[in-house]
Design an enzyme around this catalytic site. Structure first.
Site, PDB file in Angstrom:
ATOM      1  N   LYS A  29      13.523  16.786  -3.914  1.00 27.78           N
ATOM      2  CA  LYS A  29      13.494  16.429  -2.493  1.00 27.78           C
ATOM      3  C   LYS A  29      14.468  15.290  -2.217  1.00 27.78           C
ATOM      4  CE  LYS A  29      11.005  13.265  -0.520  1.00 27.78           C
ATOM      5  NZ  LYS A  29      10.075  12.382   0.202  1.00 27.78           N
ATOM      6  N   ASN A  30      14.419  14.270  -3.064  1.00 26.85           N
ATOM      7  CA  ASN A  30      15.235  13.088  -2.800  1.00 26.85           C
ATOM      8  C   ASN A  30      16.714  13.317  -3.051  1.00 26.85           C
ATOM      9  OD1 ASN A  30      13.055  11.671  -1.939  1.00 26.85           O
ATOM     10  ND2 ASN A  30      12.790  10.452  -3.800  1.00 26.85           N
ATOM     11  N   ARG A 100      12.040   9.949   6.319  1.00 27.17           N
ATOM     12  CA  ARG A 100      12.841   8.773   6.016  1.00 27.17           C
ATOM     13  C   ARG A 100      14.315   9.159   5.757  1.00 27.17           C
ATOM     14  NH1 ARG A 100      13.685   3.312   6.048  1.00 27.17           N
ATOM     15  NH2 ARG A 100      14.969   2.748   4.298  1.00 27.17           N
ATOM     16  N   ASP A 124       7.471   8.035   4.856  1.00 26.10           N
ATOM     17  CA  ASP A 124       6.206   7.744   4.186  1.00 26.10           C
ATOM     18  C   ASP A 124       5.556   6.499   4.769  1.00 26.10           C
ATOM     19  OD1 ASP A 124       6.973   9.572   1.722  1.00 26.10           O
ATOM     20  OD2 ASP A 124       8.618   8.193   2.109  1.00 26.10           O
ATOM     21  N   ASP A 314       7.853   5.991  -7.351  1.00 26.13           N
ATOM     22  CA  ASP A 314       7.241   7.302  -7.036  1.00 26.13           C
ATOM     23  C   ASP A 314       6.341   7.819  -8.176  1.00 26.13           C
ATOM     24  OD1 ASP A 314       9.472   8.419  -4.691  1.00 26.13           O
ATOM     25  OD2 ASP A 314      10.066   6.865  -6.096  1.00 26.13           O
TER      26      ASP A 314
HETATM   27  C1  UD1 Z   1      14.222   6.299  -1.868  1.00 28.33           C
HETATM   28  C2  UD1 Z   1      13.294   7.478  -2.021  1.00 28.33           C
HETATM   29  C3  UD1 Z   1      11.887   7.022  -2.321  1.00 28.33           C
HETATM   30  C4  UD1 Z   1      11.867   6.058  -3.473  1.00 28.33           C
HETATM   31  C5  UD1 Z   1      12.867   4.924  -3.244  1.00 28.33           C
HETATM   32  C6  UD1 Z   1      12.983   3.956  -4.414  1.00 28.33           C
HETATM   33  C7  UD1 Z   1      14.250   9.110  -0.528  1.00 28.33           C
HETATM   34  C8  UD1 Z   1      14.074   9.916   0.721  1.00 28.33           C
HETATM   35  N1  UD1 Z   1      13.282   8.249  -0.796  1.00 28.33           N
HETATM   36  O1  UD1 Z   1      13.805   5.592  -0.707  1.00 28.33           O
HETATM   37  O2  UD1 Z   1      11.095   8.161  -2.624  1.00 28.33           O
HETATM   38  O3  UD1 Z   1      10.570   5.514  -3.597  1.00 28.33           O
HETATM   39  O4  UD1 Z   1      14.166   5.478  -3.011  1.00 28.33           O
HETATM   40  O5  UD1 Z   1      13.329   4.632  -5.588  1.00 28.33           O
HETATM   41  O6  UD1 Z   1      15.221   9.261  -1.262  1.00 28.33           O
HETATM   42  N2  UD1 Z   1      15.412  -2.212   1.341  1.00 28.33           N
HETATM   43  C9  UD1 Z   1      15.736  -3.259   2.160  1.00 28.33           C
HETATM   44  N3  UD1 Z   1      16.781  -3.121   3.017  1.00 28.33           N
HETATM   45  C10 UD1 Z   1      17.525  -1.974   3.083  1.00 28.33           C
HETATM   46  C11 UD1 Z   1      17.178  -0.898   2.248  1.00 28.33           C
HETATM   47  C12 UD1 Z   1      16.102  -1.038   1.380  1.00 28.33           C
HETATM   48  O7  UD1 Z   1      15.105  -4.302   2.129  1.00 28.33           O
HETATM   49  O8  UD1 Z   1      18.473  -1.922   3.890  1.00 28.33           O
HETATM   50  C13 UD1 Z   1      14.259  -2.341   0.418  1.00 28.33           C
HETATM   51  C14 UD1 Z   1      13.114  -1.399   0.791  1.00 28.33           C
HETATM   52  O9  UD1 Z   1      12.281  -1.936   1.793  1.00 28.33           O
HETATM   53  C15 UD1 Z   1      12.403  -1.275  -0.533  1.00 28.33           C
HETATM   54  C16 UD1 Z   1      13.544  -1.284  -1.539  1.00 28.33           C
HETATM   55  O10 UD1 Z   1      14.640  -1.935  -0.879  1.00 28.33           O
HETATM   56  O11 UD1 Z   1      11.596  -2.408  -0.757  1.00 28.33           O
HETATM   57  C17 UD1 Z   1      13.941   0.113  -2.017  1.00 28.33           C
HETATM   58  O12 UD1 Z   1      14.493   0.842  -0.964  1.00 28.33           O
HETATM   59  P1  UD1 Z   1      15.529   2.036  -1.216  1.00 28.33           P
HETATM   60  O13 UD1 Z   1      15.965   2.021  -2.654  1.00 28.33           O
HETATM   61  O14 UD1 Z   1      16.561   1.988  -0.159  1.00 28.33           O
HETATM   62  O15 UD1 Z   1      14.612   3.310  -1.042  1.00 28.33           O
HETATM   63  P2  UD1 Z   1      14.761   4.504  -0.031  1.00 28.33           P
HETATM   64  O16 UD1 Z   1      16.167   5.004  -0.028  1.00 28.33           O
HETATM   65  O17 UD1 Z   1      14.128   4.114   1.271  1.00 28.33           O
END
Ligand code: UD1
Length: 355
Positions: A29-30, A100, A124, A314
């Site tokens: 999915k991701n 997301r 989520d 995850d």
């Molecule tokens: C993706 C995955 C999710 C997984 C996560 C971490 C998808 C759709 N989802 O989510 O399943 O759990 O990676 O492996 O691919 N953050 C900030 N600022 C930002 C971006 C992120 O503070 O601009 C923080 C987030 O709040 C979180 C952390 O960084 O605490 C990880 O976020 P990120 O790695 O970006 O995860 P996602 O891409 O949202």
């Protein structure tokens, strides 16, 4: 709808096991949602295979169709995405709030169309998910942002390369900046980039489209921008879902038995497999997947979630469920999403002892 539940939508689970047999691990999915978003960047017909049968693929398809592409699904695991280049770079609230990964249209649309209007993303339900790193990186590449009434508007006549260093290896921010950089003027570097297998899959997809990316699989990516006409559609098989593979492992761990996970990619799961072996599981990489056997009661371990190659956040609900039937006490520390413990209350209702 389950007749035994008096008409309510629910799943009834009856104790069973041990589990035996083979199961196929589908595409991630991701990854697939990000590949779909990246198809906005070039004209032509993309064929994406190993597509998982999940609702999010349908929602992302609706979003991309609203933007202007045409999508056919000749069979459940194949998507044919036709992009004529006539795109309306607007992502409406009704669709964006449901996944997301809709934030992943930002980089492709901005670099392709010069502007984007995007409802701020949902997904989520485990706490705030900011996009400040996406925004700061795109600003460094020449984008102007406006935020109002839950919408983000971004403008950039032509993005330019920039040297970007993340203070945290965000998956989503790495993906958005990577896609934006592919069609920017000049060279972009991303330091402390995320290096999940799904990011490698996106890089492979973009390279097939004609992108120039160095450092794939490392935390330092160098992207040399190309002209829009240099990108073309491509065919691609989605990487296997390591989270789904771990879900089958957890099912076998809890119910006992032996499973063969066809198409699983153990090389993407080194750390989690090592920790699950510490719990007493028998895990054997195979040329075409992975075999898992669970013969005895598991032992508890302590686990902390970390960006790849650490233990993914995850995996944590699976590990906590396994710990809840293991001997001893395990401590689990979440380092990515503080709110990601909600299922614990549900496990507690099954009389698990969480101190
Ligand atoms: C993706 C995955 C999710 C997984 C996560 C971490 C998808 C759709 N989802 O989510 O399943 O759990 O990676 O492996 O691919 N953050 C900030 N600022 C930002 C971006 C992120 O503070 O601009 C923080 C987030 O709040 C979180 C952390 O960084 O605490 C990880 O976020 P990120 O790695 O970006 O995860 P996602 O891409 O949202």
């Amino acid at each position: 709808m389950n007749p035994e539940s008096g008409g309510e939508c629910c799943i009834t689970v009856r104790r069973a096991g041990p589990l035996e047999g083979e199961v196929v691990v589908p595409g991630a999915k991701n990854s697939v949602l990000k590949l779909m978003a990246a198809s906005l960047m070039a004209d032509g017909v993309f064929e994406i295979t190993n597509v998982p049968a999940i609702a999010d693929v349908g929602i992302m398809s609706e979003l991309l169709c609203a933007i202007g592409v045409t999508i056919n699904r000749p069979n459940v695991d194949t998507l044919m995405i036709s992009n004529s280049g006539e795109l309306t770079p607007v992502a409406p609230y009704e669709l964006v709030e449901r996944i997301r990964a809709s934030i992943n249209v930002l980089g492709p649309l901005l670099t392709r169309c010069g502007h984007v209007r995007l409802s701020l993303p949902g997904g989520d339900d485990f706490g705030a998910r900011p996009i400040d790193m996406h925004v700061a990186g795109l600003e460094a590449m020449g984008t102007t942002f406006k935020f109002s009434h839950g919408y983000l508007e971004a403008y950039a006549d032509r993005l330019h390369g920039a040297d970007i260093t993340f203070d945290f290896p965000s998956v989503g921010a790495t993906e958005n900046l990577l896609t934006a950089a592919v069609l920017a003027d000049g060279v972009t570097t991303i330091d402390n980039a995320a290096r999940e297998p799904e990011i490698i899959d996106l890089c492979d997809f973009l390279i097939k489209m004609g992108a120039r990316i160095d450092g794939v699989g490392t935390s330092h990516l160098t992207i040399e921008g190309v002209r829009p006409g240099e990108l073309h559609a491509c065919d691609h098989e989605t990487v296997a879902d390591r989270i789904q593979a771990a879900t089958y492992i957890a099912a076998c761990a809890v119910a006992g038995g032996e499973l063969t996970l066809l198409n699983a990619q153990p090389r993407h799961m080194d750390m989690v497999l090592a920790r699950l072996r510490d719990m007493g599981l028998d895990l054997e990489p195979l040329p075409f997947g992975l075999r898992v056997a669970s013969c005895e009661r598991m032992r508890s371990i302590d686990v902390a979630t970390l960006p790849y190659p650490g233990i993914a956040t995850d995996y944590k609900p699976l590990i906590i469920t396994m710990l809840s039937v293991a001997s001893g006490v395990g401590i689990v520390t979440e380092n990515l999403y503080p709110g990601r413990f909600r299922y614990v209350e549900e496990l507690q209702r099954l009389v698990v002892d969480f101190r």
